[in-house]
Design an enzyme around this catalytic site. Structure first.
Site, mmCIF file in Angstrom:
data_model
loop_
_atom_site.group_PDB
_atom_site.id
_atom_site.type_symbol
_atom_site.label_atom_id
_atom_site.label_comp_id
_atom_site.label_asym_id
_atom_site.label_seq_id
_atom_site.Cartn_x
_atom_site.Cartn_y
_atom_site.Cartn_z
ATOM 1 N N GLU A 1 -4.955 -7.967 13.493
ATOM 2 C CA GLU A 1 -6.367 -7.053 13.638
ATOM 3 C C GLU A 1 -7.000 -7.553 12.249
ATOM 4 O O GLU A 1 -6.557 -7.109 11.312
ATOM 5 C CB GLU A 1 -5.958 -5.661 13.802
ATOM 6 C CG GLU A 1 -7.369 -4.811 13.799
ATOM 7 C CD GLU A 1 -7.026 -3.313 13.892
ATOM 8 O OE1 GLU A 1 -7.576 -2.600 15.058
ATOM 9 O OE2 GLU A 1 -6.240 -2.893 13.201
ATOM 10 N N ASP B 1 -11.208 5.170 7.779
ATOM 11 C CA ASP B 1 -10.373 4.594 7.019
ATOM 12 C C ASP B 1 -10.005 5.591 5.828
ATOM 13 O O ASP B 1 -10.890 5.943 4.975
ATOM 14 C CB ASP B 1 -10.526 3.289 6.425
ATOM 15 C CG ASP B 1 -10.656 1.936 7.664
ATOM 16 O OD1 ASP B 1 -9.700 2.110 8.249
ATOM 17 O OD2 ASP B 1 -11.485 1.534 7.876
ATOM 18 N N TYR C 1 -5.880 1.156 21.843
ATOM 19 C CA TYR C 1 -5.507 1.450 20.513
ATOM 20 C C TYR C 1 -5.248 3.053 20.412
ATOM 21 O O TYR C 1 -5.934 3.922 20.472
ATOM 22 C CB TYR C 1 -6.523 1.453 19.278
ATOM 23 C CG TYR C 1 -6.191 1.426 17.977
ATOM 24 C CD1 TYR C 1 -5.462 2.493 17.488
ATOM 25 C CD2 TYR C 1 -6.306 0.385 16.921
ATOM 26 C CE1 TYR C 1 -5.207 2.628 15.980
ATOM 27 C CE2 TYR C 1 -5.758 0.377 15.800
ATOM 28 C CZ TYR C 1 -5.241 1.533 15.204
ATOM 29 O OH TYR C 1 -4.808 1.680 13.862
#
Length: 285
Positions: free
Chosen positions: A47, A58, A173
């Site tokens: 990824e 993030d 995911y």
């Protein structure tokens, strides 16, 4: 069949280990060397993140990777060039991209997906675009031959998970816990089976678990929960960060006062990355 379809068909008796790497961190040259180390050690797919100035999904470790890459002059064109180089060297390796939604908006959806397809990307996840808003992105991705990937949140409503399963291609995911990426908050080892089953009952693509997957026991727990594999990002990024030193030969382009960086000892970094990836891959068996 796509490269991800081929991968999961091949890995019937084991899980996939998928490292995350920020393109251009700390430099394009270092990125390619890091990719070589990850693949040599047994990574089943990659990824790849495209550096962005406001990576809201993030945690601090990967945010710092965005900043380091941008300080070294990373750009969308540079990221596409790196993807082309990786694809040329590793023609069968599945490549999933993590790109923030502003990028396709600015580029134009059809142009964005076409450029990534031509560079050699297989799948694209836009972490700040929920599936309920994904229609135009899905259509553009499918026109370009790119697999659209969506996140399955741990406490999502059934309608959301059903839509994620219906529209994700390549893989789904599944987030193993609430919050942002990072080893600061580790993956749960309890309740993962329920999380995977909650998504899997709607069918769809194989499930990869991410967020907080940093140790072999996390990978084993993901496999025991029924996931097709696990994605690890922050732990790998921390290894890279430890080997970064200032690069005085390159002017910094960072708006955050971070100097441009390079890997100080590539051999030492490669050895540490390979040992880590081999250990994580063994946990999928």
């Amino acid at each position: 069949m796509s490269r991800f379809d081929t991968l999961f068909s091949r890995l019937r008796e084991e899980g996939a280990f998928v490292p995350f790497l920020m393109l251009g961190d700390p430099s394009p040259e270092d990125s390619l060397e890091i990719v070589r180390a990850l693949v040599a050690a047994g990574a089943d797919a990659l990824e790849l993140g495209v550096p962005f100035s406001d990576p809201v999904a993030d945690g601090p470790t990967i945010q710092a990777a965005h900043v380091r890459a941008l300080a070294g002059g990373a750009s969308l064109e540079g990221s596409l060039a790196q993807i082309r180089a990786i694809r040329e060297e590793f023609p069968r390796l599945p490549l999933g991209m993590l790109v923030y939604g502003n990028v396709p908006f600015a580029r134009g959806l059809d142009a964005f997906y076409r450029e990534f397809a031509e560079a050699g990307a297989d799948a694209i996840l836009l972490p700040d675009v929920p599936v309920r808003e994904g229609g135009p992105f899905i259509e553009a991705a499918e026109r370009a031959g790119i697999d659209p990937v969506f996140i399955a949140p741990p406490q999502a409503a059934e309608a959301v998970l059903e839509s994620v399963a219906a529209h994700s291609r390549g893989y789904i995911y599944a987030v193993s816990r609430d919050g942002v990426t990072g080893t600061e908050k580790q993956s749960r080892t309890v309740g993962l089976k329920e999380a995977v089953e909650h998504v899997a009952r709607f069918g769809g693509a194989p499930i990869l678990l991410g967020f907080g997957i940093s140790r072999p026991e996390h990978v084993r727990a993901a496999m025991q929960a029924g996931a097709a594999g696990a994605i690890t990002g922050s732990a790998i990024t921390k290894i890279i960060e430890r080997h970064c030193v200032p690069d005085e030969s390159r002017p910094s382009r960072s708006e955050h006062g971070v100097p441009a960086s390079r890997v100080g000892d590539r051999a030492a970094l490669r050895a540490e990355l390979e040992e880590y990836v081999r250990e994580m891959k063994r946990a999928t068996l």
